[in-house]
Scaffold this motif. Sequence first.
Motif, PDB file in Angstrom:
ATOM      1  N   ARG A 146      11.679   5.547  10.478  1.00 59.97           N
ATOM      2  CA  ARG A 146      10.973   4.278  10.626  1.00 59.97           C
ATOM      3  C   ARG A 146       9.629   4.286   9.892  1.00 59.97           C
ATOM      4  O   ARG A 146       9.215   3.293   9.337  1.00 59.97           O
ATOM      5  N   ASN A 147       8.936   5.420   9.890  1.00 65.18           N
ATOM      6  CA  ASN A 147       7.539   5.445   9.433  1.00 65.18           C
ATOM      7  C   ASN A 147       7.275   6.148   8.101  1.00 65.18           C
ATOM      8  O   ASN A 147       6.226   5.941   7.498  1.00 65.18           O
ATOM      9  N   ALA A 148       8.189   6.996   7.658  1.00 63.86           N
ATOM     10  CA  ALA A 148       7.853   7.870   6.526  1.00 63.86           C
ATOM     11  C   ALA A 148       7.744   7.119   5.202  1.00 63.86           C
ATOM     12  O   ALA A 148       7.226   7.669   4.225  1.00 63.86           O
ATOM     13  N   HIS A 149       8.189   5.875   5.179  1.00 60.66           N
ATOM     14  CA  HIS A 149       8.036   5.082   3.937  1.00 60.66           C
ATOM     15  C   HIS A 149       6.567   4.911   3.567  1.00 60.66           C
ATOM     16  O   HIS A 149       6.230   4.607   2.432  1.00 60.66           O
ATOM     17  N   MET A 150       5.670   5.125   4.539  1.00 64.78           N
ATOM     18  CA  MET A 150       4.226   4.963   4.283  1.00 64.78           C
ATOM     19  C   MET A 150       3.667   6.029   3.355  1.00 64.78           C
ATOM     20  O   MET A 150       2.588   5.883   2.815  1.00 64.78           O
ATOM     21  N   LEU A 151       4.396   7.129   3.195  1.00 66.83           N
ATOM     22  CA  LEU A 151       3.877   8.243   2.378  1.00 66.83           C
ATOM     23  C   LEU A 151       4.093   7.966   0.886  1.00 66.83           C
ATOM     24  O   LEU A 151       5.198   7.654   0.456  1.00 66.83           O
ATOM     25  N   THR A 152       3.013   8.069   0.122  1.00 62.00           N
ATOM     26  CA  THR A 152       3.098   7.948  -1.333  1.00 62.00           C
ATOM     27  C   THR A 152       3.540   9.297  -1.893  1.00 62.00           C
ATOM     28  O   THR A 152       2.838  10.298  -1.728  1.00 62.00           O
ATOM     29  N   THR A 153       4.693   9.316  -2.565  1.00 62.75           N
ATOM     30  CA  THR A 153       5.246  10.608  -2.997  1.00 62.75           C
ATOM     31  C   THR A 153       5.205  10.810  -4.511  1.00 62.75           C
ATOM     32  O   THR A 153       5.643  11.836  -5.010  1.00 62.75           O
ATOM     33  N   SER A 154       4.690   9.826  -5.224  1.00 53.93           N
ATOM     34  CA  SER A 154       4.594   9.967  -6.669  1.00 53.93           C
ATOM     35  C   SER A 154       3.328   9.279  -7.148  1.00 53.93           C
ATOM     36  O   SER A 154       3.107   8.121  -6.778  1.00 53.93           O
ATOM     37  N   PRO A 155       2.479   9.912  -7.961  1.00 56.27           N
ATOM     38  CA  PRO A 155       2.658  11.279  -8.441  1.00 56.27           C
ATOM     39  C   PRO A 155       2.387  12.294  -7.329  1.00 56.27           C
ATOM     40  O   PRO A 155       1.782  11.965  -6.309  1.00 56.27           O
ATOM     41  N   TRP A 156       2.811  13.514  -7.548  1.00 57.74           N
ATOM     42  CA  TRP A 156       2.666  14.573  -6.544  1.00 57.74           C
ATOM     43  C   TRP A 156       2.283  15.858  -7.269  1.00 57.74           C
ATOM     44  O   TRP A 156       2.822  16.136  -8.343  1.00 57.74           O
ATOM     45  N   THR A 157       1.358  16.584  -6.701  1.00 55.75           N
ATOM     46  CA  THR A 157       1.024  17.885  -7.286  1.00 55.75           C
ATOM     47  C   THR A 157       1.143  18.961  -6.223  1.00 55.75           C
ATOM     48  O   THR A 157       1.028  18.690  -5.024  1.00 55.75           O
ATOM     49  N   VAL A 158       1.399  20.157  -6.682  1.00 53.12           N
ATOM     50  CA  VAL A 158       1.468  21.313  -5.795  1.00 53.12           C
ATOM     51  C   VAL A 158       0.443  22.323  -6.286  1.00 53.12           C
ATOM     52  O   VAL A 158       0.489  22.749  -7.449  1.00 53.12           O
ATOM     53  N   LYS A 159      -0.480  22.670  -5.404  1.00 56.00           N
ATOM     54  CA  LYS A 159      -1.448  23.706  -5.756  1.00 56.00           C
ATOM     55  C   LYS A 159      -0.796  25.069  -5.489  1.00 56.00           C
ATOM     56  O   LYS A 159      -0.304  25.313  -4.388  1.00 56.00           O
ATOM     57  N   ILE A 160      -0.778  25.905  -6.494  1.00 53.92           N
ATOM     58  CA  ILE A 160      -0.259  27.259  -6.317  1.00 53.92           C
ATOM     59  C   ILE A 160      -1.432  28.196  -6.547  1.00 53.92           C
ATOM     60  O   ILE A 160      -2.040  28.182  -7.627  1.00 53.92           O
TER      61      ILE A 160
END
Length: 298
Positions: free
Chosen positions: A73-87
């Motif tokens: 119901r709620n996860a559509h609120m998350l912006t998933t692009s662009p996305w970075t991963v800190k390593i």
Amino acid sequence: MAKRWINDLTHTDITPERVFLNRRQIIAGIGAGAISGLAAPARAEGLEPNSFEEITSYCNYYEFGTGKEDPARNAHMLTTSPWTVKIDGLVERPGEYALAGIIDKMTVEERIYRFRCVEAWSMVVPWNGFELADLLSMAGVKSDAKYVAFETALRPDEMPGTRFPVLDWPYVEGLRLDEAMHPLTIMATGLYGKPLPNQNGAPLRLVVPWKYGFKSIKSVVRISLTDTQPPTSWNKANAREYGFYSNVNPDVDHPRWSQASERRIGGGLFSRKVPTQKFNGYDEVASLYDGMDLTANF
Ligand code: MTE
């Protein structure tokens, strides 16, 4: 283990934060394209996958609420692009990596895995993903690294569940380095050949099929190589009930319920109860724990 990743990194693959802001617009939306070029299922074993509907509607993702239907119901609120991963941590090439750039370099395959939650339900999921070992090789693991720590995004504006102290946010998880390098351990970017739905941990989540589901941390923004055992969210919340290893084990009960059997999601009210297999049936990982007391190290 054979390394499939070839080091053809250029300096543009490790994007300093400053430059990244300029690249954001360019890479927006590319991530989903990487699902093409699927290899044959690596581990079909005649398992009947759960339906897309089942996998995406019955979820655990406390950042979006504690109910099973809340994430859908709620996860559509998350912006998933662009996305970075800190390593970062004990790696040769630390940096803020754009996910689109990572996926371009990885072999994305379909892996049909049994998935068993600590709550004694289970599913079979056709993931699309790449081996975590390939990603770690890309960053270059230093010889003194012993563990891998993972962190989920923490965005109270987009994750309503994080406004409540249900867990000590952000969600964190960890693996021993040899567990992280095992070829069964993948970073998933999709399921059923589609981009990963937000409720299942878009755009990038860990999947460790021989461990209880809570180890498979969602929406990963940081991966750190360390020489000490990293903290994990459920262990911090309740150390008596949740250990670091969390290997699926029918012989070690949860303090409040048996782990000897599991209920397969699907089939409605009378869904099947089946015996739980040690390491969720992935016997090839047993040697990782040779000489360890898995009752003490649960
Ligand atoms: N990752 C984050 N960030 N937050 C969570 O609440 N829940 C875990 C795990 N990863 C969780 C998470 C638990 S308890 C399980 S069983 C699985 O995600 C569920 O994955 P699924 O919803 O895709 O089946």
